[in-house]
Scaffold this motif. Structure first.
Motif, PDB file in Angstrom:
ATOM      1  N   SER A 128       0.448  -0.849   0.062  1.00  0.00           N
ATOM      2  CA  SER A 128      -0.118  -0.297   0.001  1.00  0.00           C
ATOM      3  C   SER A 128       1.024   1.541   0.010  1.00  0.00           C
ATOM      4  CB  SER A 128      -0.599  -0.567   1.056  1.00  0.00           C
ATOM      5  OG  SER A 128      -1.654   0.963   0.996  1.00  0.00           O
ATOM      6  N   ASP A 129       0.587   2.179  -0.284  1.00  0.00           N
ATOM      7  CA  ASP A 129       1.314   3.521  -0.791  1.00  0.00           C
ATOM      8  C   ASP A 129       0.112   4.795  -0.573  1.00  0.00           C
ATOM      9  OD1 ASP A 129       4.278   4.147  -1.631  1.00  0.00           O
ATOM     10  OD2 ASP A 129       2.582   5.544  -2.763  1.00  0.00           O
ATOM     11  N   PRO A 130       0.561   5.462  -0.351  1.00  0.00           N
ATOM     12  CA  PRO A 130      -0.124   7.309  -0.719  1.00  0.00           C
ATOM     13  C   PRO A 130      -0.936   7.593  -1.305  1.00  0.00           C
ATOM     14  CG  PRO A 130       2.224   7.880   0.328  1.00  0.00           C
ATOM     15  CD  PRO A 130       1.822   5.837   0.749  1.00  0.00           C
ATOM     16  N   GLY A 131      -0.208   7.458  -2.755  1.00  0.00           N
ATOM     17  CA  GLY A 131       0.568   7.962  -4.064  1.00  0.00           C
ATOM     18  C   GLY A 131       1.513   9.509  -3.878  1.00  0.00           C
ATOM     19  N   ARG A 132       1.120  10.157  -4.479  1.00  0.00           N
ATOM     20  CA  ARG A 132       1.709  11.036  -5.129  1.00  0.00           C
ATOM     21  C   ARG A 132       1.813  12.245  -5.229  1.00  0.00           C
ATOM     22  NH1 ARG A 132       4.542  10.696 -11.163  1.00  0.00           N
ATOM     23  NH2 ARG A 132       5.890  12.314 -10.091  1.00  0.00           N
ATOM     24  N   VAL A 133       0.261  12.678  -4.395  1.00  0.00           N
ATOM     25  CA  VAL A 133      -0.309  13.751  -4.135  1.00  0.00           C
ATOM     26  C   VAL A 133      -1.241  13.607  -3.172  1.00  0.00           C
ATOM     27  CG1 VAL A 133      -2.982  14.106  -5.400  1.00  0.00           C
ATOM     28  CG2 VAL A 133      -1.288  13.537  -6.999  1.00  0.00           C
ATOM     29  N   ARG A 134      -1.979  12.335  -2.060  1.00  0.00           N
ATOM     30  CA  ARG A 134      -2.245  12.363  -0.999  1.00  0.00           C
ATOM     31  C   ARG A 134      -1.436  12.354   0.049  1.00  0.00           C
ATOM     32  NH1 ARG A 134      -8.760  10.002  -2.259  1.00  0.00           N
ATOM     33  NH2 ARG A 134      -8.922  11.557  -3.950  1.00  0.00           N
ATOM     34  N   GLU A 135      -1.464  13.305   0.848  1.00  0.00           N
ATOM     35  CA  GLU A 135      -0.556  12.672   2.346  1.00  0.00           C
ATOM     36  C   GLU A 135      -0.957  12.404   3.372  1.00  0.00           C
ATOM     37  OE1 GLU A 135       0.189  15.868   5.825  1.00  0.00           O
ATOM     38  OE2 GLU A 135      -0.679  16.559   4.160  1.00  0.00           O
ATOM     39  N   HIS A 136      -1.973  11.647   3.073  1.00  0.00           N
ATOM     40  CA  HIS A 136      -2.982  10.514   4.132  1.00  0.00           C
ATOM     41  C   HIS A 136      -3.193   9.715   3.158  1.00  0.00           C
ATOM     42  CE1 HIS A 136      -2.349  13.276   7.632  1.00  0.00           C
ATOM     43  NE2 HIS A 136      -3.267  13.954   6.912  1.00  0.00           N
ATOM     44  N   ASN A 137      -3.143   8.032   3.694  1.00  0.00           N
ATOM     45  CA  ASN A 137      -2.768   6.689   3.065  1.00  0.00           C
ATOM     46  C   ASN A 137      -4.505   6.284   4.214  1.00  0.00           C
ATOM     47  OD1 ASN A 137      -3.101   4.919   1.663  1.00  0.00           O
ATOM     48  ND2 ASN A 137      -1.113   3.899   1.956  1.00  0.00           N
ATOM     49  N   GLN A 138      -5.426   6.197   3.273  1.00  0.00           N
ATOM     50  CA  GLN A 138      -6.724   5.790   3.774  1.00  0.00           C
ATOM     51  C   GLN A 138      -6.997   4.481   2.941  1.00  0.00           C
ATOM     52  OE1 GLN A 138      -9.382   9.435   5.796  1.00  0.00           O
ATOM     53  NE2 GLN A 138      -9.217   9.316   3.355  1.00  0.00           N
ATOM     54  N   ASP A 139      -6.042   3.209   2.868  1.00  0.00           N
ATOM     55  CA  ASP A 139      -5.661   2.412   2.639  1.00  0.00           C
ATOM     56  C   ASP A 139      -5.798   1.503   3.727  1.00  0.00           C
ATOM     57  OD1 ASP A 139      -7.188   3.154  -0.011  1.00  0.00           O
ATOM     58  OD2 ASP A 139      -5.432   2.509  -1.537  1.00  0.00           O
ATOM     59  N   ILE A 140      -6.485   0.472   3.977  1.00  0.00           N
ATOM     60  CA  ILE A 140      -5.943  -0.450   5.067  1.00  0.00           C
ATOM     61  C   ILE A 140      -6.723  -2.086   4.039  1.00  0.00           C
ATOM     62  CG2 ILE A 140      -6.455  -2.143   7.113  1.00  0.00           C
ATOM     63  CD1 ILE A 140      -5.285   0.951   7.350  1.00  0.00           C
ATOM     64  N   PHE A 141      -5.310  -3.114   4.139  1.00  0.00           N
ATOM     65  CA  PHE A 141      -5.477  -4.350   3.941  1.00  0.00           C
ATOM     66  C   PHE A 141      -4.616  -5.211   4.715  1.00  0.00           C
ATOM     67  CE2 PHE A 141      -1.034  -3.848   2.214  1.00  0.00           C
ATOM     68  CZ  PHE A 141      -0.967  -5.237   3.128  1.00  0.00           C
ATOM     69  N   VAL A 142      -5.575  -6.523   5.137  1.00  0.00           N
ATOM     70  CA  VAL A 142      -4.894  -7.593   6.168  1.00  0.00           C
ATOM     71  C   VAL A 142      -4.827  -8.924   4.826  1.00  0.00           C
ATOM     72  CG1 VAL A 142      -5.803  -9.031   8.115  1.00  0.00           C
ATOM     73  CG2 VAL A 142      -6.095  -6.416   8.042  1.00  0.00           C
ATOM     74  N   ALA A 143      -3.609  -9.698   5.821  1.00  0.00           N
ATOM     75  CA  ALA A 143      -3.511 -10.777   4.098  1.00  0.00           C
ATOM     76  C   ALA A 143      -3.135 -11.905   5.568  1.00  0.00           C
ATOM     77  CB  ALA A 143      -2.271 -10.606   3.653  1.00  0.00           C
ATOM     78  N   ARG A 144      -3.724 -12.505   5.409  1.00  0.00           N
ATOM     79  CA  ARG A 144      -3.419 -13.907   6.854  1.00  0.00           C
ATOM     80  C   ARG A 144      -3.794 -15.193   5.871  1.00  0.00           C
ATOM     81  NH1 ARG A 144      -5.252 -13.499  12.151  1.00  0.00           N
ATOM     82  NH2 ARG A 144      -4.770 -15.381  11.346  1.00  0.00           N
ATOM     83  N   PRO A 145      -3.020 -15.531   4.930  1.00  0.00           N
ATOM     84  CA  PRO A 145      -2.974 -16.986   4.526  1.00  0.00           C
ATOM     85  C   PRO A 145      -2.742 -17.676   5.336  1.00  0.00           C
ATOM     86  CG  PRO A 145      -0.398 -15.638   4.497  1.00  0.00           C
ATOM     87  CD  PRO A 145      -1.440 -14.909   5.499  1.00  0.00           C
ATOM     88  N   ASP A 146      -2.821 -18.381   6.385  1.00  0.00           N
ATOM     89  CA  ASP A 146      -2.932 -18.942   7.320  1.00  0.00           C
ATOM     90  C   ASP A 146      -4.474 -19.495   7.764  1.00  0.00           C
ATOM     91  OD1 ASP A 146      -3.090 -16.202   8.881  1.00  0.00           O
ATOM     92  OD2 ASP A 146      -3.372 -17.797  10.641  1.00  0.00           O
ATOM     93  N   LEU A 147      -5.180 -18.186   7.457  1.00  0.00           N
ATOM     94  CA  LEU A 147      -6.520 -18.759   7.473  1.00  0.00           C
ATOM     95  C   LEU A 147      -7.387 -18.441   5.764  1.00  0.00           C
ATOM     96  CD1 LEU A 147      -7.933 -16.325  10.174  1.00  0.00           C
ATOM     97  CD2 LEU A 147      -7.256 -18.207  10.557  1.00  0.00           C
TER      98      LEU A 147
END
Length: 237
Positions: free
Chosen positions: A7-26
């Protein structure tokens, strides 16, 4: 199972409002793209992902996850976000997209609300599993504009269904078949708004390592303009 995300905020926005969770065990991954003010969107995304993960973790104790479980997890996420929005004035009106994927043997289940997407890459063919809940998607369905025109349409960021927008929400749940050769892609619109599907497919097909592929897609989105937060999650069984 392998799951990699970036995940990356990009080149324009100051804040990153993206969230992800990766659970390969599940065999599970979740991604949310928050909306509503400088901080509130990120709060909505985090609450939604946490609530959905909590629901699904509990459901796993009773057996394998299915599409019905994903749909119920989306409802739980919506209730939690609506509750916080009503309780805290600073968060009033916040919302988020949500896309969730679970792999259960040869079957995959995808649930989504909003315009964060899921794709399946098989060979060099990229298939979009989800359909955006957005104004421009409605225009595409009605034949008013083409899918290519939708990527740059002025109202492309107007979504018609979101976590937190109403007291109840219904996710679209899709069942797909998966093989060990398939790659599933989940992403926020910071990727699909910058890159066409054929560009995404090329990057995925040319990069075998999932972590490298995720980084390549994020870099390409930023090089194409990076006007939004961009998040990519890749799953390989």
């Amino acid at each position: 199972m392998l799951i990699e995300g970036k995940s990356d905020p990009g080149r324009v926005r100051e804040h990153n409002q993206d969230i992800f969770v990766a659970r390969p065990d599940l065999g599970l991954a979740l991604l949310a793209d928050g909306m509503g003010g400088t901080r509130a969107g990120g709060v909505a995304a985090e609450i939604a992902v946490d609530a959905a993960l909590e629901h699904l973790t509990g459901a796993l104790k009773r057996g394998p996850l299915t599409g019905d479980h994903l749909g119920a997890a989306v409802k739980a996420a919506n209730s939690r976000v609506v509750g916080m929005s009503n309780a805290v004035s600073a968060y009033r009106g916040m919302g988020t997209t949500l896309v969730a994927a679970v792999i259960n043997g040869p079957k995959g289940y995808i649930a989504h609300v909003g315009d964060s997407r899921a794709y399946r890459l098989r060979g060099r063919a990229l298939h979009q599993v989800t359909k955006d809940h957005s104004l421009v998607q409605e225009w595409v369905d009605a034949g008013v504009i083409s899918a290519d025109e939708a990527r740059t349409a002025p109202n492309r960021n107007v979504i018609t269904r979101a976590i937190g927008a109403k007291p109840s929400v219904q996710a679209d749940v899709t069942e797909i078949d998966v093989t060990g050769e398939d790659t599933l892609l989940m992403c926020s619109d910071g990727l699909t708004g910058m890159l066409a599907d054929d560009e995404i497919a090329f990057a995925l097909a040319e990069t075998a390592d999932l972590a490298d592929a995720a980084a390549t897609l994020v870099k390409a989105a930023n090089q194409a303009g990076g006007t939004d937060n961009v998040t990519v999650v890749l799953i390989r069984c």
